[in-house]
Design an enzyme around this catalytic site. Sequence first.
Site, PDB file in Angstrom:
ATOM      1  CB  CYS A   1      10.958  31.115  22.436  1.00  0.00           C
ATOM      2  SG  CYS A   1       9.509  30.155  21.990  1.00  0.00           S
TER       3      CYS A   1
ATOM      4  CG  ASP B   1       9.856  29.090  17.703  1.00  0.00           C
ATOM      5  OD1 ASP B   1      10.170  28.583  18.800  1.00  0.00           O
ATOM      6  OD2 ASP B   1       9.255  30.172  17.587  1.00  0.00           O
ATOM      7  CG  ASP B   2       7.731  26.113  20.027  1.00  0.00           C
ATOM      8  OD1 ASP B   2       8.751  26.565  20.561  1.00  0.00           O
ATOM      9  OD2 ASP B   2       6.586  26.523  20.275  1.00  0.00           O
TER      10      ASP B   2
ATOM     11  CG  HIS C   1      10.505  35.677  21.250  1.00  0.00           C
ATOM     12  ND1 HIS C   1       9.863  34.495  21.528  1.00  0.00           N
ATOM     13  CD2 HIS C   1       9.776  36.645  21.878  1.00  0.00           C
ATOM     14  CE1 HIS C   1       8.802  34.729  22.285  1.00  0.00           C
ATOM     15  NE2 HIS C   1       8.727  36.036  22.506  1.00  0.00           N
TER      16      HIS C   1
ATOM     17  CG  ASP D   1      13.089  27.499  20.220  1.00  0.00           C
ATOM     18  OD1 ASP D   1      12.374  26.512  19.904  1.00  0.00           O
ATOM     19  OD2 ASP D   1      12.605  28.617  20.497  1.00  0.00           O
ATOM     20  CG  ASN D   2      11.070  25.581  22.948  1.00  0.00           C
ATOM     21  OD1 ASN D   2      11.247  26.786  22.802  1.00  0.00           O
ATOM     22  ND2 ASN D   2      10.030  24.950  22.416  1.00  0.00           N
TER      23      ASN D   2
HETATM   24 CA    CA Z   1      10.460  27.943  20.865  1.00  0.00          CA
END
Ligand code: CA
Length: 539
Positions: free
Chosen positions: A125, A83-84, A182, A348-349
Amino acid sequence: MTGRPFIQTPAAWLAALTLISASDVEALQPDSGKDPFDKTIRVADHLEPAIPRPAQQKAANAKLAALKEKTGQSPNILIFLVDDMGWGDVGVYGGGVAVGAPTPNIDGLAREGLRLTSFYAQSLCTPSRAALMTGRLPARSGLTRPLLTGENPTVNPWAAEETTAKLLGDAGYHTALVGKWHLGEMDGTHPHQVGYDEYLGILSVASEMTQAVDVRLYPDLLNKPERVEALRKLVLPEVTAGKKGQPLEVVKEIKSTEDMARLDQSFADYSDDFIRRTVKRKQPFYLIHSFSRLHNDNYPAPGYAGKSPAAFPYKDGVVEVDDIVGRLMDTVRETGQLENTFVFFASDNGANEDSWPDSGHQPWRGGKGTTWEGGVRVPGIAYWPGMIPAGRDSDGLFDIMDLFCTSLAIAGETDRISSKRYIDGIDQSGFLLANDGQSARQTVFFYSETTLTAVRWLEYKIHLRIFQTAGRRNIDESTLLTTGTAPWVYNLYMDPKERQSTGHRYFEWGLPRVVGFVKSHEATFVEFPMKDLGLKVPR
Ligand code: CA
């Protein structure tokens, strides 16, 4: 008489003027049909046009058939989703030791596999995860932005969607989502209700948990009992689990930052056990190991405080993520599945610069939340010893949505894709598996919710709308602007940080091509429209 012959036809005149061949010019005539720059073929109304590469597809299919002959089983699929995590957090992308957090295990996957340098996710996300799991643009599935605290869509997004896990489960795979979801907290939207056999993790996101437990960061919320009481009616910070056909269970209430710190180790324990159990059952597995890290707010796991040279909690988190990748790869090795497991590592980003210093790094312009390269261009590594040649780098375009079609192709189950839904993803199995395979993707389309903002084509990035941001405030102080006379265009080989648009000056030849690609893309929404889940924010 010497010199140039008298030019009679417009085509010949254009050829003489631009020094391109007459046959190329013929192809450019308005009535000649397809744009000569368009290399794709559309094979069905519901499938994104792809660049046909029959030779490499044949080679990939032969490899897959030979492996199945050898193992007698479909290959496992293991997707690590961080994540991130920023592009520049990973050693082989220029980060690692250089930015105070070594990543030897992730680097090892790239060195012994394929490092993609134009791998794109969505900018946030929820949409990115939706794209990965459905093979569809978030605008089509309706999951266009993150679901925030206690927020439920007015329509169940999953009622009309199919996940890779659902299709592979139907094909005999044992499937799990471990870690962050999420993609819906209301009944009917949980992982084990939309195709996964097993789920253990958090239904929302790390920050939603930490805002309920860290008074230092959220004093205005947690120092006021009436607000705490109201918050707890909306959502409880907890680890949950579920098995297909069974109710959601609460595994553990998250009561402190210490509980938060331990989350990813507990997810790793579950994935380790899931792999061992599934291998014992002689079933192929499909596992998305979805880290809670490195989304804010990061608290070092036991034994990890100061473990990174940078010694910041985020960087200690990077080291822990890398350790977990190494641990689960050991599990795959120990269970004898290394040669029969397709592994993909991705973020994811882009890094969330808004939460700096609890955030990562990228060399690009912008960050999470924008469709500048910093929001969407992320690490993407494919690893499969014996199947994916070691030590490859490729700048071929790969969209996170492509993992939907590619996973089904690797499993030999593409026939299960329904024609009821438009699939924006492309089968990239030929790209990944053939020696020197090339991407079958011609363009990547970037969205902000339901608005098309930019296109990547070849080495060019074309912005139709611009995220204007204030310093690191890519999300909390950004404005989406419409471009003026010409779209903003960057040659990413010459200007990777997107600093000086040269749209009309050096890309006159390309703009009409991109306009054509966008028009074809927009036309697909007539038969396959956007879905409205009630997530649009009033503006
Ligand atoms: Ca994310």
